[in-house]
Design a protein around this motif. Structure first.
Motif, short mmCIF file in Angstrom:
data_model
loop_
_atom_site.label_atom_id
_atom_site.label_comp_id
_atom_site.label_asym_id
_atom_site.label_seq_id
_atom_site.Cartn_x
_atom_site.Cartn_y
_atom_site.Cartn_z
N LEU A 130 8.69 -0.02 -6.19
CA LEU A 130 9.40 -0.77 -6.34
C LEU A 130 10.67 -1.18 -4.85
O LEU A 130 10.96 -1.96 -3.92
CB LEU A 130 10.27 -0.80 -7.91
N SER A 131 10.98 0.33 -4.69
CA SER A 131 12.05 0.71 -3.59
C SER A 131 11.27 0.69 -2.33
O SER A 131 12.18 -0.16 -1.39
CB SER A 131 12.62 2.09 -3.49
N GLN A 132 9.97 1.00 -2.15
CA GLN A 132 9.80 0.24 -0.87
C GLN A 132 9.11 -0.72 -0.47
O GLN A 132 9.14 -1.56 0.69
CB GLN A 132 7.89 0.82 -0.99
N VAL A 133 8.76 -1.97 -1.60
CA VAL A 133 9.23 -3.32 -1.17
C VAL A 133 10.03 -3.85 -1.25
O VAL A 133 10.76 -4.74 -0.50
CB VAL A 133 8.07 -4.01 -2.46
N MET A 134 11.35 -3.75 -2.51
CA MET A 134 12.67 -3.93 -1.82
C MET A 134 13.08 -3.83 -0.56
O MET A 134 14.01 -4.15 0.38
CB MET A 134 13.74 -3.75 -2.44
N LEU A 135 12.54 -2.69 0.71
CA LEU A 135 12.98 -2.41 1.80
C LEU A 135 11.57 -2.65 2.64
O LEU A 135 12.79 -3.37 3.88
CB LEU A 135 13.07 -0.68 1.87
N ALA A 136 10.64 -3.18 2.58
CA ALA A 136 9.32 -3.57 3.53
C ALA A 136 9.49 -4.83 3.86
O ALA A 136 10.26 -5.27 5.13
CB ALA A 136 8.47 -3.15 3.45
N VAL A 137 9.56 -5.73 2.69
CA VAL A 137 9.63 -6.93 2.75
C VAL A 137 11.66 -7.57 4.05
O VAL A 137 11.25 -8.51 4.18
CB VAL A 137 10.55 -7.87 1.29
N PRO A 138 12.91 -7.08 3.19
CA PRO A 138 13.98 -7.49 3.97
C PRO A 138 13.95 -6.93 4.85
O PRO A 138 14.10 -7.58 6.22
CB PRO A 138 14.79 -6.53 3.59
#
Length: 347
Positions: free
Chosen positions: A221-229
């Motif tokens: 979750l945190s990985q996606v929320m950092l990679a997408v932005p």
């Protein structure tokens, strides 16, 4: 080798270097003083700051449960540690202003026009990244992660561990949100062109997810929320870089002119033919000087043959073939002589 006369240039350079050191010391003291003043202002509110920081986790804990303090001195030191970190974050614009005041005199005018908006936007993006982590990422993580705890485990995080975790998240998202600034710097400095970065978009997306994997906790979750932005901000950086096209052209022209000037200083053109004995002697003395430093002049004992790029003429096809044939004949002659020497040495 002859001794060179002492000049006042090294003394002037040393004096300028000392002046730079004094200025750097003064600016560092101003930074520390600014952070110290903000810290003193925040000290009475240290407990409230920690309550505010821990709110995303506490409101998702079971009712009546709070954080614990494992260390003996943790209840005292941890809130003030947080106050010091907040003081640094709040004083960051002034700190960067002092850094800018130290390096600005060494920049060209067009470079200042590029660096100034990038510096301001980098601070703003860092704050936006921290706010994104606090208001969106942390509440979403803490609403999901405690649910994975086994039934016989009470989720009671330590205040020191929680502070380290949140600071890591703030740094990760603050740095990740600097993607537009990094993209513009790559383009303006000439390291990569806009077209190259656009073609490398798939690799950038993969790198964003890899950075998110290393900078965030081991959860998707945190990985996606950092990679997408980071990917979206990369696209924003590509669009914003078009506003700096004029400055990029000026920077490229200035860089090429500077490199050309340095090349001309390193490779000096040969002196014009002298018509008088004095000019001939001066040209010979200049030709025999190999190199010099602040103390010594090193001279060649044998006159150095002058070389000039204008005298170079590429060979024609016929001359090249003739030269190759001559080299083949020379190699055959050398091989025959070598074989004759071997036959003569045999018993």
């Amino acid at each position: 080798m002859t001794k060179k006369a002492n000049t006042s240039a090294p003394e002037g350079e040393e004096l300028g270097f000392l002046q730079h050191l004094v200025e750097l010391r003064d600016r560092l003291l101003r930074m520390v003083l600014a952070i110290g003043i903000v810290f003193l202002i925040l000290m009475p509110f240290a407990q409230d700051l920690y309550n505010l920081l821990s709110d995303p986790l506490v409101r998702h804990l079971p009712e009546g449960q709070k954080l614990i303090a494992v260390g003996v001195a943790s209840p005292f030191f941890i809130p003030y540690k947080l106050a010091m970190m907040v003081a640094f974050v709040l004083a960051l614009p002034y700190v960067l202003y002092q850094v800018w005041g130290f390096i600005a005199p060494g920049l060209y005018q067009h470079e200042k026009k590029i660096v100034t908006p990038l510096l301001l936007s980098s601070v703003a993006l860092f704050y936006v990244g921290m706010a994104f982590a606090y208001f969106l990422v942390l509440p979403m993580m803490f609403s999901i992660l405690p649910g994975f705890a086994p039934s016989n485990v009470d989720v009671t995080p330590d205040i020191a561990e929680y502070l380290d975790f949140v600071m890591m998240m703030f740094m990760a998202f603050g740095i990740g949100f600097e993607m537009p600034v990094a993209t513009i710097l790559l383009i303006t400095t000439g390291i990569a062109s806009r077209e190259t970065l656009e073609q490398s978009r798939p690799y950038v997306i993969v790198i964003a997810f890899i950075v998110g994997m290393f900078l965030t906790p081991p959860d998707v979750l945190s990985q996606v929320m950092l990679a997408v932005p980071m990917w979206l901000l990369f696209e924003v950086g590509l669009l914003a870089s078009r506003l700096f096209d004029q400055h990029v052209e000026k920077a490229s022209a200035e860089r090429e002119a500077r490199e050309k000037l340095e090349y001309q200083r390193e490779i000096k053109p040969p002196a014009a033919p002298a018509t008088t004995a004095t000019a001939t002697g001066a040209a010979a003395a200049a030709a025999t000087t190999a190199w010099e430093n602040d103390q010594y002049i090193f001279e060649e004992t044998v006159p150095v043959q002058s070389t000039d790029d204008d005298e170079f003429r590429p060979l024609t096809d016929e001359e090249m073939e003739a030269e190759l044939e001559r080299m083949d004949e020379e190699f055959k002659r050398m091989e025959d002589n070598f074989r004759k020497q071997e036959d003569g040495n045999k018993p």
